[in-house]
Design a protein around this motif. Sequence first.
Motif, PDB file in Angstrom:
ATOM      1  N   CYS A  10       0.767  -1.369   0.022  1.00 26.57           N
ATOM      2  CA  CYS A  10       0.165   0.012   0.053  1.00 26.57           C
ATOM      3  C   CYS A  10       0.825   1.333  -0.042  1.00 26.57           C
ATOM      4  O   CYS A  10       0.429   2.288  -0.711  1.00 26.57           O
ATOM      5  CB  CYS A  10      -1.136  -0.044   1.109  1.00 26.57           C
ATOM      6  SG  CYS A  10      -2.262  -1.193   1.091  1.00 26.57           S
ATOM      7  N   ILE A  56       3.717   1.455  -1.414  1.00 28.41           N
ATOM      8  CA  ILE A  56       4.496   1.605  -2.698  1.00 28.41           C
ATOM      9  C   ILE A  56       3.396   2.213  -3.670  1.00 28.41           C
ATOM     10  O   ILE A  56       3.700   2.899  -4.523  1.00 28.41           O
ATOM     11  CB  ILE A  56       4.981   0.164  -3.130  1.00 28.41           C
ATOM     12  CG1 ILE A  56       6.169  -0.148  -2.254  1.00 28.41           C
ATOM     13  CG2 ILE A  56       5.181   0.076  -4.521  1.00 28.41           C
ATOM     14  CD1 ILE A  56       6.760  -1.366  -2.600  1.00 28.41           C
ATOM     15  N   MET A  57       2.161   1.580  -3.603  1.00 26.15           N
ATOM     16  CA  MET A  57       1.191   2.199  -4.436  1.00 26.15           C
ATOM     17  C   MET A  57       0.649   3.779  -4.101  1.00 26.15           C
ATOM     18  O   MET A  57       0.416   4.345  -5.070  1.00 26.15           O
ATOM     19  CB  MET A  57      -0.254   1.458  -4.153  1.00 26.15           C
ATOM     20  CG  MET A  57      -0.210   0.045  -4.387  1.00 26.15           C
ATOM     21  SD  MET A  57       0.382  -0.416  -6.075  1.00 26.15           S
ATOM     22  CE  MET A  57      -1.216  -0.357  -6.864  1.00 26.15           C
ATOM     23  N   LEU A  58       1.218   4.173  -3.043  1.00 29.50           N
ATOM     24  CA  LEU A  58       1.148   5.577  -2.597  1.00 29.50           C
ATOM     25  C   LEU A  58       2.002   6.510  -3.564  1.00 29.50           C
ATOM     26  O   LEU A  58       2.004   7.451  -4.389  1.00 29.50           O
ATOM     27  CB  LEU A  58       1.082   6.215  -1.499  1.00 29.50           C
ATOM     28  CG  LEU A  58       0.090   5.703  -0.591  1.00 29.50           C
ATOM     29  CD1 LEU A  58       0.353   5.953   0.968  1.00 29.50           C
ATOM     30  CD2 LEU A  58      -1.202   6.342  -0.837  1.00 29.50           C
ATOM     31  N   ILE A  59       3.331   5.852  -3.998  1.00 34.87           N
ATOM     32  CA  ILE A  59       4.389   6.446  -4.476  1.00 34.87           C
ATOM     33  C   ILE A  59       4.318   6.351  -6.091  1.00 34.87           C
ATOM     34  O   ILE A  59       4.521   6.959  -6.838  1.00 34.87           O
ATOM     35  CB  ILE A  59       5.886   5.948  -4.119  1.00 34.87           C
ATOM     36  CG1 ILE A  59       5.956   6.293  -2.666  1.00 34.87           C
ATOM     37  CG2 ILE A  59       6.884   6.372  -4.931  1.00 34.87           C
ATOM     38  CD1 ILE A  59       7.010   5.634  -2.216  1.00 34.87           C
ATOM     39  N   LYS A  60       3.676   5.024  -6.387  1.00 33.73           N
ATOM     40  CA  LYS A  60       3.345   4.772  -7.723  1.00 33.73           C
ATOM     41  C   LYS A  60       4.525   4.639  -8.743  1.00 33.73           C
ATOM     42  O   LYS A  60       4.428   5.405  -9.677  1.00 33.73           O
ATOM     43  CB  LYS A  60       2.164   5.508  -8.461  1.00 33.73           C
ATOM     44  CG  LYS A  60       1.030   5.469  -7.668  1.00 33.73           C
ATOM     45  CD  LYS A  60      -0.163   6.086  -8.376  1.00 33.73           C
ATOM     46  CE  LYS A  60      -1.306   5.808  -7.710  1.00 33.73           C
ATOM     47  NZ  LYS A  60      -2.592   6.624  -8.249  1.00 33.73           N
ATOM     48  N   PRO A  61       5.618   3.913  -8.313  1.00 39.32           N
ATOM     49  CA  PRO A  61       6.526   3.631  -9.396  1.00 39.32           C
ATOM     50  C   PRO A  61       6.251   2.753 -10.594  1.00 39.32           C
ATOM     51  O   PRO A  61       5.625   2.215 -10.453  1.00 39.32           O
ATOM     52  CB  PRO A  61       7.879   3.034  -8.568  1.00 39.32           C
ATOM     53  CG  PRO A  61       7.041   2.395  -7.459  1.00 39.32           C
ATOM     54  CD  PRO A  61       5.818   3.081  -7.158  1.00 39.32           C
ATOM     55  N   ALA A  62       6.836   3.417 -11.790  1.00 40.69           N
ATOM     56  CA  ALA A  62       6.488   2.629 -12.772  1.00 40.69           C
ATOM     57  C   ALA A  62       6.769   1.263 -12.947  1.00 40.69           C
ATOM     58  O   ALA A  62       6.104   0.121 -13.306  1.00 40.69           O
ATOM     59  CB  ALA A  62       7.012   3.416 -14.208  1.00 40.69           C
ATOM     60  N   ASN A  63       7.993   1.007 -12.703  1.00 42.00           N
ATOM     61  CA  ASN A  63       8.494  -0.507 -13.132  1.00 42.00           C
ATOM     62  C   ASN A  63       8.963  -1.288 -11.678  1.00 42.00           C
ATOM     63  O   ASN A  63       9.977  -1.895 -11.753  1.00 42.00           O
ATOM     64  CB  ASN A  63       9.762  -0.532 -13.961  1.00 42.00           C
ATOM     65  CG  ASN A  63       9.272  -0.163 -15.299  1.00 42.00           C
ATOM     66  OD1 ASN A  63       7.950  -0.108 -15.769  1.00 42.00           O
ATOM     67  ND2 ASN A  63      10.245   0.454 -16.079  1.00 42.00           N
ATOM     68  N   TYR A  64       8.344  -0.987 -10.492  1.00 42.18           N
ATOM     69  CA  TYR A  64       8.672  -1.811  -9.511  1.00 42.18           C
ATOM     70  C   TYR A  64       7.856  -2.966  -9.244  1.00 42.18           C
ATOM     71  O   TYR A  64       6.557  -2.930  -9.263  1.00 42.18           O
ATOM     72  CB  TYR A  64       8.403  -0.703  -8.257  1.00 42.18           C
ATOM     73  CG  TYR A  64       9.049  -1.310  -6.997  1.00 42.18           C
ATOM     74  CD1 TYR A  64      10.283  -1.342  -6.627  1.00 42.18           C
ATOM     75  CD2 TYR A  64       8.399  -2.034  -5.980  1.00 42.18           C
ATOM     76  CE1 TYR A  64      10.998  -1.671  -5.631  1.00 42.18           C
ATOM     77  CE2 TYR A  64       8.789  -2.292  -4.897  1.00 42.18           C
ATOM     78  CZ  TYR A  64      10.222  -2.135  -4.485  1.00 42.18           C
ATOM     79  OH  TYR A  64      10.825  -2.718  -3.445  1.00 42.18           O
TER      80      TYR A  64
END
Length: 154
Positions: free
Chosen positions: A32, A34-42
């Motif tokens: 969750c 990580i989803m706040l940051i929303k990196p493209a290729n993580y």
Amino acid sequence: MKPFIVYTLKVCLATLIASVPLTMTIGFVYICLIMLIKPANYIFTFNLPFNHLFIFVGIIAILITFNIYLIEKMGYKRFINDRPIAHSIVIFLFYLIASGNAYFMHFDHLLFSYVPMFVTAYLFSRVFSTGWNKVFSKLTDERDNNNLEQLSDQ
């Protein structure tokens, strides 16, 4: 039942019951975030295979029992029979390396998959050890210097 068998069962069963929900909770919270940051290729994966959990709990049970045996035979020796949970963590990590399971794992996968299991084992060993240590409180400690006699009156 002997107190050390009850202690071993409490620590092992509590670790079995609490490790998986704690691992999943920590993993989902991390996802969750990580989803706040929303990196493209993580890409992030975490899992706790039950066979690894059972192997770790088996190692804990063996080392706690061996620890009690050493305390009864040798007495309390720091760094030899003081930390069965820490020794079981090291042996389990050696198992992961020797079996080839740790070869393709990234650090975050190891961190979020296995560290909650280690932390729960350590915490439950400390929580349940309060009553168990009273049984062995009368054993001599290598650091116990109360029975030394004074050599002179200087």
